[in-house]
Write an enzyme that holds these catalytic residues in place. Structure first.
Site, mmCIF file in Angstrom:
data_model
loop_
_atom_site.group_PDB
_atom_site.id
_atom_site.type_symbol
_atom_site.label_atom_id
_atom_site.label_comp_id
_atom_site.label_asym_id
_atom_site.label_seq_id
_atom_site.Cartn_x
_atom_site.Cartn_y
_atom_site.Cartn_z
ATOM 1 N N SER A 101 6.580 0.221 6.759
ATOM 2 C CA SER A 101 6.901 -0.791 5.753
ATOM 3 C C SER A 101 8.309 -0.552 5.230
ATOM 4 O O SER A 101 8.975 0.423 5.605
ATOM 5 C CB SER A 101 5.902 -0.744 4.593
ATOM 6 O OG SER A 101 6.001 0.497 3.903
ATOM 7 N N LYS A 102 8.744 -1.426 4.328
ATOM 8 C CA LYS A 102 10.108 -1.335 3.804
ATOM 9 C C LYS A 102 10.378 -0.005 3.117
ATOM 10 O O LYS A 102 11.511 0.475 3.102
ATOM 11 C CB LYS A 102 10.366 -2.492 2.839
ATOM 12 C CG LYS A 102 10.457 -3.851 3.521
ATOM 13 C CD LYS A 102 10.754 -4.965 2.528
ATOM 14 C CE LYS A 102 10.857 -6.314 3.230
ATOM 15 N NZ LYS A 102 11.122 -7.413 2.273
ATOM 16 N N ARG A 103 9.338 0.595 2.540
ATOM 17 C CA ARG A 103 9.574 1.859 1.821
ATOM 18 C C ARG A 103 9.937 3.002 2.772
ATOM 19 O O ARG A 103 10.424 4.046 2.335
ATOM 20 C CB ARG A 103 8.351 2.233 0.994
ATOM 21 C CG ARG A 103 7.105 2.555 1.795
ATOM 22 C CD ARG A 103 5.904 2.727 0.866
ATOM 23 N NE ARG A 103 4.668 2.928 1.590
ATOM 24 C CZ ARG A 103 4.234 4.114 1.991
ATOM 25 N NH1 ARG A 103 4.946 5.198 1.728
ATOM 26 N NH2 ARG A 103 3.090 4.233 2.640
ATOM 27 N N GLY A 140 12.222 2.676 5.028
ATOM 28 C CA GLY A 140 13.605 2.472 5.445
ATOM 29 C C GLY A 140 13.708 1.337 6.444
ATOM 30 O O GLY A 140 12.929 0.391 6.422
#
Length: 451
Positions: A223-225, A227
């Protein structure tokens, strides 16, 4: 273009090359809202950057809609599809009942003929079997069995006359002569439904290989967390395409303990049957290690171009002779760079314009004693003929011995003079990178500022 999509494309490319087949690209754009020109261009750009060039022009699925509709009407004539007049409200109610009863959605129109002259909107659904099993003999996961009663009757033609994805891919795979479909395992359920459509149309089934997902370093779904996720982001972060190919190939597949290998070796070794079933984990440290390996092996002119492009995006004021300066600096610093962005940072010292101003730390070194010492060093370097790291290392040691001091006595001040406070290689490397004229000029600038 997600990194998972990129790995899927790479595995298709490797397997096609390994088997002497063809690597084909199809843009599955039946969803017209999502399939914008910009979204499609991202796919082309991502594949182009990765160096995965298809062996034939891309096929656009939506452009083949007439052919797909032909197949739908063939299924209707065979009694393998039917018109469904369920309203949005009726479908929602049926969906709730099916969920409560733990079964697939069934339309009341499955075995009912519509009234003659009925002009209500309708979709066309595939009429799947209610009993028995469908086997997907997957090259990665092994045999996977689906109970037909749990597979709902797919919509294969929308009410606006647009064919749906699951129908379109079956027809396109057949018409394009596809022998192997390698894709993410989120499509495994689709494989069962599509297999039934292949059989109903009397098409030969391709071999399926469903790849496990890529997870973040913590084992959670990427996911975006975690990177970067998109291929373009990895390019912007300074990773080289050959490094990404090498790294992505190792995400879920490998050849013994080999971590670093060429495209030719990967092609010779790759078999989709060797892909592991467990999800792969994105490992930034390993990616950086691999990228550093390819930076060290890369042509310096290519690296100079990449660094120049990166610094332009940062609005760095490049001198007119930036390329020659970079070509001097890059061999001295690239061993320590994990990305092109890091390489850019390591090259900044060589791009600074004269007269070079000492920063506060550099000025703090410049006592009268140090200024006199550096002046004598400058005089010694004027006489230095061979301007290479080995010769300059010897020259600096010889100067230190003549002065009766250690290199540490003037090392930090000299580095400050040569680098202007930016990161720089060792003293001999910095002198070599700058060249004789620039090095002596920077020494003169620093000494003249303090007179």
């Amino acid at each position: 273009m997600h990194i998972g999509t990129a790995r899927t494309a790479l595995f298709n490319w490797l397997y096609a090359r390994h088997c002497g087949g063809t690597f084909l690209l199809r843009i599955e754009d039946t969803d017209r809202e999502r399939s914008t020109e910009a979204a499609v261009q991202v796919i082309f750009d991502g594949l182009d950057w990765l160096g995965l060039e298809p062996d034939a022009p891309a096929v656009f699925q939506f452009a083949r809609a007439d052919r797909h509709r032909e197949a739908v009407h063939e299924l209707l004539e065979q009694g393998r599809a039917y018109r469904c007049y369920m309203t949005v409200e009726e479908l929602a109610a049926e969906r709730e009942r099916a969920r409560a009863e733990g079964r697939a959605i069934r339309s009341p129109w499955r075995d009912r003929d519509p009234p003659i002259g009925d002009n209500r909107p309708f979709v066309i659904r595939f009429k799947g079997p209610l009993t028995g099993e469908t086997l997907v003999d997957d090259l990665v996961k092994g045999p996977v069995t689906f109970q037909n009663k749990e597979l709902d009757d797919l919509v294969i033609l929308r009410s606006d006359g647009v064919p749906t994805y699951n129908l379109a891919v079956v027809v396109d795979d057949h018409d394009m002569g596809i022998t192997h479909v390698i894709r993410g395992d989120d499509h495994l359920n689709n494989a069962a439904r599509q297999s039934l459509i292949y059989q109903a149309l009397d098409f030969s089934l391709p071999a399926f290989a469903h790849l496990p997902l890529i997870h973040g370093p913590d084992g959670a779904k990427l996911s975006k967390r975690h990177g970067a996720q998109a291929v373009g982001e990895f390019a912007e972060m300074g990773y080289l395409p050959e490094a990404m190919r090498n790294y992505l190939a190792r995400l879920g597949w490998g050849h013994g303990d080999d971590e670093l290998f060429s495209d030719e070796e990967a092609i010779a070794w790759f078999d989709v049957r060797d892909v592991v079933r467990a999800p792969a984990r994105l490992d930034w440290a390993k990616l950086n290690h691999i990228n550093n390996h390819y930076i060290r092996r890369a042509d310096d002119k290519r690296l100079a171009d990449l660094v120049g492009e990166d610094l332009k995006t940062r609005a760095f004021d490049l001198p007119v002779d930036a390329e020659s300066r970079l070509l001097g600096a890059i061999p001295m610093v690239k061993d320590g760079a994990k990305t092109i962005l890091e390489l850019s940072d390591l090259c900044v010292f060589a791009l600074k314009r004269r007269p070079l101003q000492l920063d506060a730390k550099g000025q703090s070194f410049m006592t009268d004693e140090m200024r006199a010492l550096l002046a004598r060093l400058a005089s010694a370097l004027v006489l230095q003929g061979d301007w290479t790291p080995a010769s300059l290392t010897s020259a600096l040691r010889e100067f230190a011995a003549t002065e009766g001091i250690g290199l540490g006595k003037f090392g930090a001040p000299l580095r400050a003079v040569l680098s202007g406070g930016s990161p720089a290689p060792d003293l001999a490397g910095a002198l070599t990178a700058l060249g004789k004229s620039e090095s002596l000029g920077r020494l003169e600038d620093a000494l003249s500022q303090l007179r």
